[in-house]
Design an enzyme around this catalytic site. Structure first.
Site, PDB file in Angstrom:
ATOM      1  N   GLN A 180      44.540  -9.854  25.170  1.00 30.04           N
ATOM      2  CA  GLN A 180      44.830  -9.860  26.605  1.00 30.04           C
ATOM      3  C   GLN A 180      44.386  -8.580  27.298  1.00 30.04           C
ATOM      4  O   GLN A 180      44.911  -8.242  28.357  1.00 30.04           O
ATOM      5  CB  GLN A 180      46.336 -10.022  26.838  1.00 30.04           C
ATOM      6  N   CYS A 181      43.413  -7.867  26.734  1.00 33.83           N
ATOM      7  CA  CYS A 181      43.093  -6.537  27.257  1.00 33.83           C
ATOM      8  C   CYS A 181      42.740  -6.559  28.740  1.00 33.83           C
ATOM      9  O   CYS A 181      43.169  -5.694  29.505  1.00 33.83           O
ATOM     10  CB  CYS A 181      41.970  -5.898  26.450  1.00 33.83           C
ATOM     11  N   GLY A 182      41.958  -7.562  29.165  1.00 27.71           N
ATOM     12  CA  GLY A 182      41.575  -7.624  30.567  1.00 27.71           C
ATOM     13  C   GLY A 182      42.747  -7.925  31.475  1.00 27.71           C
ATOM     14  O   GLY A 182      42.886  -7.334  32.551  1.00 27.71           O
TER      15      GLY A 182
END
Length: 297
Positions: free
Chosen positions: A85-87
């Site tokens: 889920q980095c973005g």
């Protein structure tokens, strides 16, 4: 045969199956990620300059003392990602700076991204879709930079940070979370909230800066007192302050390092591409979706 007898004697077909449910990001993992374990025992350091000052102090010998060093930063809260889920986590951090009164939460960001078809597992391989998502959940304009982050786009990034607004940048993440060049195999997102400029002495009048109380070679720009000095020829070195979803801490990177990392994003890691999960990848792949692109939020 009457209509009634037709109804009674004809076979009854089952109703059609419902449409497939949207795939929601998986948050379960049989093995806890190392970065989650580390973060669980730490807390973020709050304040616009508290942690950046500590970072600069640790690397004091890296900075030329013949330059005038000016720092601008606006604190963004930290959030550790759960899965790829980095973005979305970087967007959440940017939203807390850009629109704090909206109280944008991660659940809304994730569900909106899934519903719009931007993601399946939490991944964001399209900067264009990220811009659309920012505008929907943050209710603000997102400017998509493309064609590489050098030249005029470098000027736009530094000016945006000088005005205390966040920038979202995709890059290849090394094992210490710093920018590297792996051809897109370790594509990741960061939110940049600050900039450190090394200027020729005298480039910025002292009336527009405040001396740092602990580092005599450092000063902070006085809010709104002067235009960004990027347009003058005195800028010699540029660093950025960034956060990303695998650490609670700020990191200090040269702007050139993240520009170089960003421009070589080309291919999705084959191991991820073949892990049996579905990912949303734009036409043209990672290179078309991320390389040479960033968002001014």
């Amino acid at each position: 045969m009457s209509a009634d007898s037709f109804d009674l004697c004809s076979p009854i077909f089952p109703p059609p199956p419902p449409p497939p449910a949207l795939e929601t990001p998986s948050h379960s993992s049989s093995k806890k990620k190392l970065y989650l374990s580390i973060a669980s025992s730490r807390s973020a350091v709050e304040g616009d300059y508290t942690e950046p000052r500590s970072l600069l102090s640790q690397r004091e010998n890296s900075f030329r003392k013949d330059l005038q060093w000016v720092l601008v930063n606006t604190y963004v809260p930290s959030l550790i990602q759960d899965g790829p889920q980095c973005g979305l986590v970087a967007l959440w951090m940017a939203a807390q700076l850009r629109q704090p009164h909206l109280n944008v939460d991660m659940e809304r960001i994730v569900q909106t991204a899934v519903t719009r078809g931007y993601t399946a597992q939490g991944e964001m391989f399209s900067a264009e879709n990220m811009a659309r998502l920012v505008e929907e959940v943050c209710d603000c304009k997102a400017q998509l930079l493309s064609g590489g982050l050098s030249g005029n786009n470098t000027t736009a990034i530094i000016t945006h940070l000088w005005e205390k607004q966040p920038v979202l940048i995709p890059y290849d993440e090394d094992f210490n979370h710093e920018p590297c060049r792996r051809g897109g195999y370790r594509a990741h997102w960061a939110v940049v909230s600050g900039v450190l400029l090394g200027l020729e002495k005298g480039s910025l009048s002292e009336e527009h800066t405040l001396p740092d109380p602990t580092l005599p070679w450092l000063s902070a720009a006085v809010d709104g007192s002067c235009a960004c000095p990027i347009h003058c020829s005195g800028v010699k070195e540029t660093y950025v302050l960034a956060k990303q979803g695998k650490s609670l801490r700020y990191q200090l990177w040269t702007l050139d390092s993240i520009i170089e990392s960003n421009k070589q994003l080309r291919t999705m890691d084959p191991q991820r591409a073949n892990d049996g999960s579905r990912y949303v990848v734009p036409e043209g792949g990672v290179e078309a979706g991320l390389a040479g692109q960033a968002l001014l939020v």
